[in-house]
Design a protein around this motif. Structure first.
Motif, PDB file in Angstrom:
ATOM      1  N   GLY A 251       0.936  -1.143  -0.010  1.00  0.00           N
ATOM      2  CA  GLY A 251      -0.081  -0.010  -0.084  1.00  0.00           C
ATOM      3  C   GLY A 251       0.793   1.223  -0.191  1.00  0.00           C
ATOM      4  N   LEU A 263      -4.555   0.539  -6.205  1.00  0.00           N
ATOM      5  CA  LEU A 263      -4.863   0.407  -4.634  1.00  0.00           C
ATOM      6  C   LEU A 263      -6.460   0.179  -4.470  1.00  0.00           C
ATOM      7  CD1 LEU A 263      -2.809   3.536  -3.124  1.00  0.00           C
ATOM      8  CD2 LEU A 263      -2.684   1.091  -2.269  1.00  0.00           C
ATOM      9  N   ILE A 264      -7.145   0.774  -5.488  1.00  0.00           N
ATOM     10  CA  ILE A 264      -8.481   0.575  -5.529  1.00  0.00           C
ATOM     11  C   ILE A 264      -8.843  -0.842  -5.801  1.00  0.00           C
ATOM     12  CG2 ILE A 264     -10.792   1.049  -6.627  1.00  0.00           C
ATOM     13  CD1 ILE A 264      -9.809   4.091  -6.904  1.00  0.00           C
ATOM     14  N   SER A 267      -8.072  -2.968  -2.791  1.00  0.00           N
ATOM     15  CA  SER A 267      -9.057  -2.809  -1.761  1.00  0.00           C
ATOM     16  C   SER A 267     -10.354  -3.545  -1.979  1.00  0.00           C
ATOM     17  CB  SER A 267      -9.525  -1.188  -1.658  1.00  0.00           C
ATOM     18  OG  SER A 267     -10.437  -0.967  -0.803  1.00  0.00           O
ATOM     19  N   ASN A 268     -10.897  -3.640  -3.337  1.00  0.00           N
ATOM     20  CA  ASN A 268     -11.853  -4.414  -3.773  1.00  0.00           C
ATOM     21  C   ASN A 268     -11.539  -5.932  -3.527  1.00  0.00           C
ATOM     22  OD1 ASN A 268     -13.564  -2.186  -4.070  1.00  0.00           O
ATOM     23  ND2 ASN A 268     -12.646  -2.126  -6.488  1.00  0.00           N
ATOM     24  N   VAL A 271     -10.359  -7.636   0.922  1.00  0.00           N
ATOM     25  CA  VAL A 271     -11.370  -6.912   1.698  1.00  0.00           C
ATOM     26  C   VAL A 271     -10.890  -6.670   3.188  1.00  0.00           C
ATOM     27  CG1 VAL A 271     -13.635  -6.635   2.472  1.00  0.00           C
ATOM     28  CG2 VAL A 271     -13.361  -7.483   0.168  1.00  0.00           C
ATOM     29  N   ASN A 273      -7.857  -6.228   4.254  1.00  0.00           N
ATOM     30  CA  ASN A 273      -6.823  -5.125   4.361  1.00  0.00           C
ATOM     31  C   ASN A 273      -7.379  -3.834   3.798  1.00  0.00           C
ATOM     32  OD1 ASN A 273      -4.929  -6.666   6.021  1.00  0.00           O
ATOM     33  ND2 ASN A 273      -4.757  -7.880   4.093  1.00  0.00           N
ATOM     34  N   SER A 274      -8.716  -3.894   3.134  1.00  0.00           N
ATOM     35  CA  SER A 274      -9.033  -2.654   2.555  1.00  0.00           C
ATOM     36  C   SER A 274      -8.944  -1.097   3.136  1.00  0.00           C
ATOM     37  CB  SER A 274     -10.433  -2.895   2.082  1.00  0.00           C
ATOM     38  OG  SER A 274     -11.400  -2.912   3.131  1.00  0.00           O
ATOM     39  N   SER A 275      -8.852  -1.335   4.486  1.00  0.00           N
ATOM     40  CA  SER A 275      -8.615   0.110   5.062  1.00  0.00           C
ATOM     41  C   SER A 275      -7.104   0.479   4.870  1.00  0.00           C
ATOM     42  CB  SER A 275      -8.850   0.006   6.783  1.00  0.00           C
ATOM     43  OG  SER A 275      -8.435  -1.185   7.222  1.00  0.00           O
ATOM     44  N   TYR A 277      -5.234  -0.331   2.431  1.00  0.00           N
ATOM     45  CA  TYR A 277      -4.897   0.320   1.051  1.00  0.00           C
ATOM     46  C   TYR A 277      -5.693   1.790   0.955  1.00  0.00           C
ATOM     47  CZ  TYR A 277      -4.073  -4.614   0.438  1.00  0.00           C
ATOM     48  OH  TYR A 277      -3.497  -6.107   0.546  1.00  0.00           O
ATOM     49  N   ASN A 278      -6.759   1.863   1.441  1.00  0.00           N
ATOM     50  CA  ASN A 278      -7.630   3.085   1.371  1.00  0.00           C
ATOM     51  C   ASN A 278      -6.815   4.158   1.867  1.00  0.00           C
ATOM     52  OD1 ASN A 278      -9.747   1.881  -0.070  1.00  0.00           O
ATOM     53  ND2 ASN A 278     -10.982   1.505   1.618  1.00  0.00           N
TER      54      ASN A 278
END
Length: 282
Positions: A251, A263-264, A267-268, A271, A273-275, A277-278
């Motif tokens: 990230g 990164l998007i 994130s998709n 899931v 670890n999406s926070s 990447y975001n």
């Protein structure tokens, strides 16, 4: 003449090094009567010796792959002159975990394992595991560099299915195929490690130096790997294990390179670890 022989043997010993180091083996013997613990401990020592001293590849040296092996001994039965161990295996190293639910292994106290190209009912399961982890390691050194050893592990599993000790070999065959066939994860791992090597290399040379490595193509390859993983392997546990280990670093790198689309995608896909990447999308 003797001096030359000693020197030659010394050179060979230092060139041909085993691939595995720091092998840690733990046992769960709670289901086993104490009068059988002696043979299991003897078995453990032999497995440790075999993996740490066997040269599984003459060409790939100084890898020093660590292994953690947890063996759950479920039962012991008699089969001729052998004790037959029924066991489960949990093995991990760096970014790969392998679980084998059932294995039947003949053993007797003092048995010595040796590497052979033929299926051998005691040592072959450890050859299988060694080739899987060796293949995984070599995939990080070159694109799909582990093919030779995935193929070796597959051959062992096929022979194991036809042996007198076939328990669990069908699932081990499927595991090998699953690892080998997910080329997008294998390439993703390679590109990630190659990018890190390139960054370290570039930090040590002048910006005008011809040894500077352009990481832009590697980053594009990495982004393509993410896309194909999401497209064709949306629920791959091995991919998620790898991402769990490196989510923060991946990230941060993609954020620094302003690769927000990648990164998007991550994130998709990942899931859990999406926070992470975001947090790098600005």
């Amino acid at each position: 003449m003797l001096k030359k022989l000693i020197i030659t043997l010394f050179i060979i010993a230092n060139i041909c090094r085993p691939q595995f180091s720091d092998v840690e083996i733990t046992l769960d013997m709670r289901s086993i009567k104490k009068n059988n613990h002696f043979i299991i401990n003897d078995f453990k020592d032999e497995v440790d010796r075999y993996i740490e001293t066997t040269i599984f590849s003459q060409n790939d040296i100084d890898l020093e792959i660590p292994l953690n092996i947890h063996i759950v001994i479920e039962s012991i039965s008699e089969k001729g002159a052998f004790k037959t161990l029924n066991a489960q295996f949990f093995i991990n190293s760096w970014d790969l975990k392998v679980f084998s639910r059932s294995a039947t292994i003949p053993y007797y106290k003092g048995k010595s394992m040796t590497l052979t190209s033929n299926f051998e009912s005691t040592s072959s399961i450890f050859n299988y595991f060694a080739y899987i982890f060796l293949a995984n390691e070599l995939d990080g050194w070159s694109p799909l560099g582990g093919n030779e050893f995935f193929n070796e592990a597959e051959k062992i599993a096929l022979n194991g299915k036809e042996s007198d000790y076939s328990n669990g070999w069908d699932s081990r065959l499927k595991k090998c195929k699953k690892l080998m066939e997910n080329e997008h994860l294998r390439k993703f791992r390679y590109h990630w490690y190659e990018i890190n090597d390139a960054i370290r290399n570039n930090a040590e040379v002048d910006i005008e130096n011809e040894d500077m490595i352009d990481i832009n193509k590697l980053l594009i390859d990495l982004e393509n790997d993410i896309y194909y993983l999401q497209e064709f392997y949306p629920n791959d546990r091995n991919a998620f294990l790898f991402l769990d280990i490196y989510a923060d670093e991946i990230g941060e790198l993609l954020g620094n390179m302003k690769m927000y689309d990648a990164l998007i995608l991550l994130s998709n896909y990942d899931v859990d670890n999406s926070s992470i990447y975001n947090s790098f999308i600005k």
